[in-house]
Design an enzyme around this catalytic site. Sequence first.
Site, PDB file in Angstrom:
ATOM      1  N   SER A   1       0.807  -1.257  -0.028  1.00 43.54           N
ATOM      2  CA  SER A   1       0.164  -0.114  -0.216  1.00 43.54           C
ATOM      3  C   SER A   1       0.977   1.223  -0.015  1.00 43.54           C
ATOM      4  CB  SER A   1      -0.880   0.138   0.877  1.00 43.54           C
ATOM      5  OG  SER A   1      -1.694   1.253   1.003  1.00 43.54           O
TER       6      SER A   1
ATOM      7  N   HIS B   1      -7.588  -3.184   4.547  1.00 43.82           N
ATOM      8  CA  HIS B   1      -6.940  -1.814   4.793  1.00 43.82           C
ATOM      9  C   HIS B   1      -7.633  -0.982   3.676  1.00 43.82           C
ATOM     10  CE1 HIS B   1      -4.470   1.344   2.490  1.00 43.82           C
ATOM     11  NE2 HIS B   1      -3.786   1.420   3.565  1.00 43.82           N
ATOM     12  N   ASN B   2      -7.916  -1.676   2.540  1.00 47.44           N
ATOM     13  CA  ASN B   2      -8.506  -0.649   1.440  1.00 47.44           C
ATOM     14  C   ASN B   2     -10.199  -0.507   1.803  1.00 47.44           C
ATOM     15  OD1 ASN B   2      -6.308  -0.909   0.218  1.00 47.44           O
ATOM     16  ND2 ASN B   2      -7.045  -1.349  -1.812  1.00 47.44           N
TER      17      ASN B   2
ATOM     18  N   LYS C   1      -4.366  -6.586   3.310  1.00 42.57           N
ATOM     19  CA  LYS C   1      -4.569  -5.459   2.542  1.00 42.57           C
ATOM     20  C   LYS C   1      -5.933  -5.128   2.033  1.00 42.57           C
ATOM     21  CE  LYS C   1      -3.048  -2.340  -0.383  1.00 42.57           C
ATOM     22  NZ  LYS C   1      -4.072  -1.785  -1.224  1.00 42.57           N
TER      23      LYS C   1
HETATM   24  C1  6PG Z   1      -3.075   1.339  -1.623  1.00 43.65           C
HETATM   25  C2  6PG Z   1      -4.333   1.872  -2.303  1.00 43.65           C
HETATM   26  C3  6PG Z   1      -4.356   1.142  -3.792  1.00 43.65           C
HETATM   27  C4  6PG Z   1      -5.257   1.550  -4.780  1.00 43.65           C
HETATM   28  C5  6PG Z   1      -6.672   1.211  -4.259  1.00 43.65           C
HETATM   29  C6  6PG Z   1      -7.730   1.990  -5.279  1.00 43.65           C
HETATM   30  O1  6PG Z   1      -3.416   1.007  -0.470  1.00 43.65           O
HETATM   31  O2  6PG Z   1      -2.070   1.776  -2.174  1.00 43.65           O
HETATM   32  O3  6PG Z   1      -5.505   1.265  -1.663  1.00 43.65           O
HETATM   33  O4  6PG Z   1      -4.271  -0.312  -3.494  1.00 43.65           O
HETATM   34  O5  6PG Z   1      -5.094   3.078  -5.225  1.00 43.65           O
HETATM   35  O6  6PG Z   1      -6.918  -0.106  -4.547  1.00 43.65           O
HETATM   36  O7  6PG Z   1      -8.950   1.275  -5.277  1.00 43.65           O
HETATM   37  P1  6PG Z   1     -10.012   1.753  -5.930  1.00 43.65           P
HETATM   38  O8  6PG Z   1      -9.742   1.874  -7.335  1.00 43.65           O
HETATM   39  O9  6PG Z   1     -10.877   0.600  -5.475  1.00 43.65           O
HETATM   40  O10 6PG Z   1     -10.421   2.850  -5.305  1.00 43.65           O
END
Ligand code: 6PG
Length: 475
Positions: free
Chosen positions: A130, A187-188, A184
């Site tokens: 991330s 986290h998202n 992860k």
């Molecule tokens: C991270 C972000 C990365 C990504 C997201 C965007 O932790 O670096 O979360 O993984 O930018 O997955 O997700 P969406 O396109 O679903 O908003």
Amino acid sequence: MTQADIGLVGLGVMGANLALNIADNGYKVAVYNRTAEGTQAFIEKAGHLKDMFIPCYSTEELVANIKAPRPIILMVPAGAPVDQQISVLKDHLKDGDILIDAGNSDFHDSNRRYKELAGTPFNFVGMGVSGGAEGARFGPSIMVGASEAAYGRIEPILKAISAKHNDEPCVALMGPEGAGHFVKTLHNGIEYADMQMIAEVHEVLTETLSLRLQEQAEIFSKWNEGPLASYLIEITASVMAVIDEETGKPILDVILDTAGQKGTGRWSAVEAHLLGVPATGIDAAVAARCMSASRALRQEVAELYPQSDAVLTWEIKQEGIDACERALIAGKIAAYADGFAVLAAGGKENGWDLPMGDIARIWRQGCIIRSRFLDEIAQAYDENSDLKSLYLAPAIAERMKDAVPGLRDVLSLSITNSVPTPALSAALNSFDMIRQKRTAAYVIQGQRDFFGQHGFERTDKEGSGFHGPWPAGGA
Ligand code: 6PG
């Protein structure tokens, strides 16, 4: 030519930046991309790091150019491309080689791949990374799903390239199989809730106080110096202050109001439901993105149900702004309490024994949800590694008690003024529900027994399977 220390497949933005980060830390990288042009363009742009890369134009060449045992990072789109790369590489890999999927993979896929590849001489690692493009380049937060032996072998490189919080590397082993990708994913999910609540508070500030974006940018910057200090608050202030060069308007005024999503938020919400530990703030954030995408329908419905102007506002402007800050603090605590509860339940369900304190620790820097609050969560787990819920940590409870009245005030006003606040409302409802000694579920139990003889337990007797003396029509 000396062989590379590690290989990397996939030179898109994330892959290219990760390769540069690894090289910056003194490791030689063999790089391979689906197209030769992509590899050449990467090498041309590598500047002073050029000599740290070995460009490869076939899988055979890639494998031949890495010191055995070979760690190879896959940074390709999640889903079928990962399986394709594994099947291409697997015939060339030997004893002790480690294949690391660093994309945003569904952890169920990582579970499957880990098990499928368990019988081969090489190891599979599912690794959540991330921090977006910037993080990949200068230090991401890294959540690893691997066997202890495989993790031990890649740990020095991962520690070197990860973000640091007070010199502590933001990388840790989460467990075997898909544990890294599961963490992860959550986290998202939390990222979705955080972002949605920030957007909602922006709308409350706009609708109830008529604050312009520039003023809001200043408010968010100020909040970033307090308990809300976080990357997302910081970038929201920046995004709010940017002016569109073509129109001279704030950029946010010209960005279409439909939010994209790639799946991780939805996976979090689905997993939460499957585990029976709903994360309502994450749910609401996913639903809100879906509703934002129904733009055409929203236009039609808006015609039929026009909005009236705000009927209520704050008597004192600063009180409104302070209430919004506290609303965000309370909402954030609720979303994290839910998110960490899902993590704990998922860890248990999958037999992983997730290191909850380490999760909070490695999220303090590098990742998208990095924040001062994660320091408090890490501390809560330091004080009690068996913490049942973040709500029960004394310092967090103090903060929640202080912040909740602000959340109530914001929601009273937003509901009266028809300002949608789905994630903030879900957060408050989830908190109000979890602190109820007696919920209204006895009504549901009565209904279930009435129509289906499902039985209930009683408050005054031991045992289960009691039935009510229902009138005619009842079961
Ligand atoms: C991270 C972000 C990365 C990504 C997201 C965007 O932790 O670096 O979360 O993984 O930018 O997955 O997700 P969406 O396109 O679903 O908003």
